[in-house]
Design a protein around this motif. Sequence first.
Motif, PDB file in Angstrom:
ATOM      1  N   TRP A  50      22.983  -3.755  20.194  1.00  0.00           N
ATOM      2  CA  TRP A  50      22.757  -5.133  19.753  1.00  0.00           C
ATOM      3  C   TRP A  50      22.601  -5.193  18.232  1.00  0.00           C
ATOM      4  O   TRP A  50      23.181  -6.032  17.561  1.00  0.00           O
ATOM      5  N   GLN A  51      21.808  -4.266  17.709  1.00  0.00           N
ATOM      6  CA  GLN A  51      21.594  -4.219  16.264  1.00  0.00           C
ATOM      7  C   GLN A  51      22.892  -3.853  15.539  1.00  0.00           C
ATOM      8  O   GLN A  51      23.230  -4.426  14.499  1.00  0.00           O
ATOM      9  N   MET A  52      23.644  -2.914  16.095  1.00  0.00           N
ATOM     10  CA  MET A  52      24.899  -2.461  15.509  1.00  0.00           C
ATOM     11  C   MET A  52      25.899  -3.610  15.397  1.00  0.00           C
ATOM     12  O   MET A  52      26.691  -3.678  14.449  1.00  0.00           O
ATOM     13  N   LEU A  53      25.836  -4.559  16.358  1.00  0.00           N
ATOM     14  CA  LEU A  53      26.785  -5.668  16.396  1.00  0.00           C
ATOM     15  C   LEU A  53      26.281  -6.905  15.662  1.00  0.00           C
ATOM     16  O   LEU A  53      26.909  -7.962  15.708  1.00  0.00           O
ATOM     17  N   GLY A  54      25.113  -6.790  15.025  1.00  0.00           N
ATOM     18  CA  GLY A  54      24.587  -7.908  14.247  1.00  0.00           C
ATOM     19  C   GLY A  54      23.821  -8.926  15.053  1.00  0.00           C
ATOM     20  O   GLY A  54      23.636 -10.065  14.610  1.00  0.00           O
ATOM     21  N   GLY A  55      23.334  -8.542  16.236  1.00  0.00           N
ATOM     22  CA  GLY A  55      22.550  -9.467  17.045  1.00  0.00           C
ATOM     23  C   GLY A  55      21.221  -9.800  16.385  1.00  0.00           C
ATOM     24  O   GLY A  55      20.625  -8.954  15.718  1.00  0.00           O
ATOM     25  N   GLU A  56      20.737 -11.028  16.571  1.00  0.00           N
ATOM     26  CA  GLU A  56      19.475 -11.461  15.972  1.00  0.00           C
ATOM     27  C   GLU A  56      18.296 -11.050  16.843  1.00  0.00           C
ATOM     28  O   GLU A  56      18.318 -11.224  18.061  1.00  0.00           O
ATOM     29  N   GLY A  57      17.254 -10.501  16.206  1.00  0.00           N
ATOM     30  CA  GLY A  57      16.050 -10.113  16.933  1.00  0.00           C
ATOM     31  C   GLY A  57      16.316  -8.991  17.924  1.00  0.00           C
ATOM     32  O   GLY A  57      17.183  -8.140  17.722  1.00  0.00           O
ATOM     33  N   LEU A  58      15.569  -9.021  19.023  1.00  0.00           N
ATOM     34  CA  LEU A  58      15.704  -8.011  20.067  1.00  0.00           C
ATOM     35  C   LEU A  58      16.599  -8.540  21.190  1.00  0.00           C
ATOM     36  O   LEU A  58      16.505  -9.713  21.557  1.00  0.00           O
ATOM     37  N   VAL A  59      17.414  -7.662  21.749  1.00  0.00           N
ATOM     38  CA  VAL A  59      18.254  -8.087  22.868  1.00  0.00           C
ATOM     39  C   VAL A  59      17.390  -8.457  24.068  1.00  0.00           C
ATOM     40  O   VAL A  59      17.749  -9.324  24.868  1.00  0.00           O
ATOM     41  N   ALA A  60      16.216  -7.827  24.180  1.00  0.00           N
ATOM     42  CA  ALA A  60      15.318  -8.137  25.296  1.00  0.00           C
ATOM     43  C   ALA A  60      14.811  -9.575  25.234  1.00  0.00           C
ATOM     44  O   ALA A  60      14.431 -10.150  26.263  1.00  0.00           O
ATOM     45  N   LEU A  61      14.797 -10.175  24.024  1.00  0.00           N
ATOM     46  CA  LEU A  61      14.317 -11.540  23.869  1.00  0.00           C
ATOM     47  C   LEU A  61      15.450 -12.554  23.801  1.00  0.00           C
ATOM     48  O   LEU A  61      15.205 -13.765  23.770  1.00  0.00           O
ATOM     49  N   ALA A  62      16.691 -12.070  23.767  1.00  0.00           N
ATOM     50  CA  ALA A  62      17.841 -12.980  23.691  1.00  0.00           C
ATOM     51  C   ALA A  62      18.061 -13.649  25.046  1.00  0.00           C
ATOM     52  O   ALA A  62      17.809 -13.045  26.095  1.00  0.00           O
ATOM     53  N   PRO A  63      18.527 -14.911  25.063  1.00  0.00           N
ATOM     54  CA  PRO A  63      18.808 -15.578  26.346  1.00  0.00           C
ATOM     55  C   PRO A  63      19.860 -14.806  27.146  1.00  0.00           C
ATOM     56  O   PRO A  63      20.810 -14.272  26.577  1.00  0.00           O
ATOM     57  N   TRP A  64      19.657 -14.732  28.435  1.00  0.00           N
ATOM     58  CA  TRP A  64      20.618 -14.056  29.307  1.00  0.00           C
ATOM     59  C   TRP A  64      21.941 -14.823  29.276  1.00  0.00           C
ATOM     60  O   TRP A  64      21.950 -16.050  29.350  1.00  0.00           O
ATOM     61  N   PRO A  65      23.071 -14.138  29.143  1.00  0.00           N
ATOM     62  CA  PRO A  65      24.359 -14.840  29.066  1.00  0.00           C
ATOM     63  C   PRO A  65      24.659 -15.621  30.348  1.00  0.00           C
ATOM     64  O   PRO A  65      24.282 -15.194  31.445  1.00  0.00           O
TER      65      PRO A  65
END
Length: 588
Positions: free
Chosen positions: A502-517
Amino acid sequence: MGISPDHPIAKQLEAENPEVAEFVAECRKGGTTEEAIETGEKLGFDTGIRVKHPLDPNWELPVWIANFILMDYGTGAIFACPAHDQRDLDFCRKYDLPVIDTFFALDDDTPVDKIAFVPPKEQKVRWVNHFAGLTEATGQEAINATIAFAEKAGWGKGVTKYRLRDWGLSRQRYWGCPIPVVHCDDCGVVPEKKENLPIRLPDDVTFDKPGNPLDRHPTWRDCACPSCGKPARRETDTMDTFVDSSWYFARFTAPRAQTPTDLAEAEYWMNVDQYIGGIEHAILHLLYSRFFARAMHLTGHLPKKAIEPFDALFTQGMVTHEIYQTRDDKGRPVYHLPEEVEDGKLKATGEPVEIIPSAKMSKSKKNVVDPVSIISAFGADTARWFVLSDSPPERDVEWTAAGAEAAHKHLSRVHRIVSEIAASDAPANAEDEALLREMHKTIHDVTGGVESFGFNASIAKLYAFTNTLAKSKAGAQAKRQAAKTLAQLMSPMTPHLSEELWQMLGGEGLVALAPWPVADESMLVDDTVTLPIQINGKRRAEISVAKDLDKTQVEKIALSTEAVQKALNGAAPKKVIVVPGRIVNVVV
C-alpha cells in the motif's frame, strides 16, 4: 465395518482369542474423551469376520475392532466411510484398506488422498452410484433420502442420538471460580451465605510446589460455618473455566452491573450473532451454555429470546501434522519432533520411523511445529496465508514445509509484481478495461468469500487475479489501481505485506484503515461465458462462447474441440447435453 472394543461381538471374541483379548486390553488403556480419541493413534484388529453389504449381497465387508469407536454412542458399530471421515480415512490408510469416493465436488473429481472430503451439509455434491438415485444433492438431502430408503426397505430407521455426557466441573487448581461451599465437622458440606459471595481467590499464592496452592495457603481455607458458626474449611477445588464461559457472553451485555445481568441491556444486545469453536465445543461448551441460558431465563437474568443464545454456529477445523514414532525395547511408541526426521529416518541415528497419517497437533505426540521457527523462516504473513489457503476453514489443514514454502514464494512474487507496477509509467490503452473488469469481479468474489468464512476460496481468487495482473498489458494507472485493490483484499490474510504494498503504491494512511473496496455491478456482467466440457463424466476441456449463444451452436463448437474429436475417434456421440451457462456433457 468397525466395532467398539466393548461391542458384544468383540467381547465374545475376547473370551475365545488371546490375540483379541490383548488388543482389547490395550484399547481400554486409552482415553475416551473427544480430544483423546482425536489425537490418539488409530488401532485396529481384523476379526476375520465378513458380512454382506446391505445394499449389495455380492459385496463382502471385513469387520474390524477399532479403538476410536465408542460403545456408548449409537450401537457401538459403524459403517465406515473413509473418503469422507478423517478418522476412518486415517485408519484405512494405516491398514491398507480400500477408500471409495462416495461423492465429489461439483467441479472436481479428484479422488481423496490424505485429507477426507467433508463438505458442509448444505453444500451440493455429485453422488456416485447412490442407491436412492441421487445425482446432485446436499449432504442433508442425502441423509433424508437414505433414511427414507432404509425405512421403506425395512432394514433401518432414522433416530436422533445425543452425545451429552455428565460434566464434572471441579478442578484441583488455583485458576477458576472458587466453589462456594464450606466443610464443617458438625454440619457437613454447607453452601456459603449469599451475602458472603463472591468468594475471592487469595493473591498471595505460590506455585513453587506441585499441586493446588489453595491447599497450602495458611489462612484462606479457614472460615466460619454458615450454618452453626463453628470453625470450618473452604472447598479448595475450583470450577472448570467452562462454567465462566457458559454465561460470560450474557455478562458482556452489562459488564459493570451490580447483578449478574441487566435484563434491559440483555434484551437489547442478545443474541450472540456468531459462535465459532472447535468440534469439541459443539458437544461440550455449546450444550452447557444453552443449559445456562435456559436457567438464566428462568431466574430472570435473560429474556425469553435468549434461551437459544447463539444465532449461528461455525465449527473450524484443526491444523494437523504427521506423527513420527519408533518403538522402545518393550514395543511402546517413542515420538519424535518433525525437525528430528528427514526422508523417513531419524537424523541422529538413521533409524527408520513409522509415519502415522496426519492428526491434531499434540505435545504428547510431538507432531507440533514451533510457530517461532515458522515465523523466523517465512514470516507471520506466510504462515497465515498457507493455513487459510489450503482448505476450507471447517476442514482440517495438514501443515507441510512444502506448502509453507510455496506460500512464501507466491507472496514474494506479489511483492516483485507490485514493485514493477509502482515504477511503471506505461500509458493508458485498450487493455485497461479488461483489467479493471477482472478487478471488480475479484472484489465481488473475495468479499463474498470473506463474509462467508470461505477464506480459501477468496485466496484462490487472489491467486488468479495476481496472475491476471502479472500478464496484463494495461497502462500504469489501471495497473496501479488494480495493485492497490490487491493489497486491500490481501490485508486480512497478510496485514504486514499489504501495508508495505500500500505504501509502495502511494496509498494514504494505513491500508487497514482504508475503506474496503466495493465492486461496480456494471463491471460484473460478462458478454462471454466459459463452459467446461465433460466427456463421460470427466472434465476434459473448456470453451468460451457468447453468453446468449444458441444451444445448437454451443454443441457444434464443443464437438469441434480437439479433446472431443480425439474421444470420438470419428464416431458420432451417443448424447450431447448442453446446460446453458454452466456445462457441456458429451457421452461417447
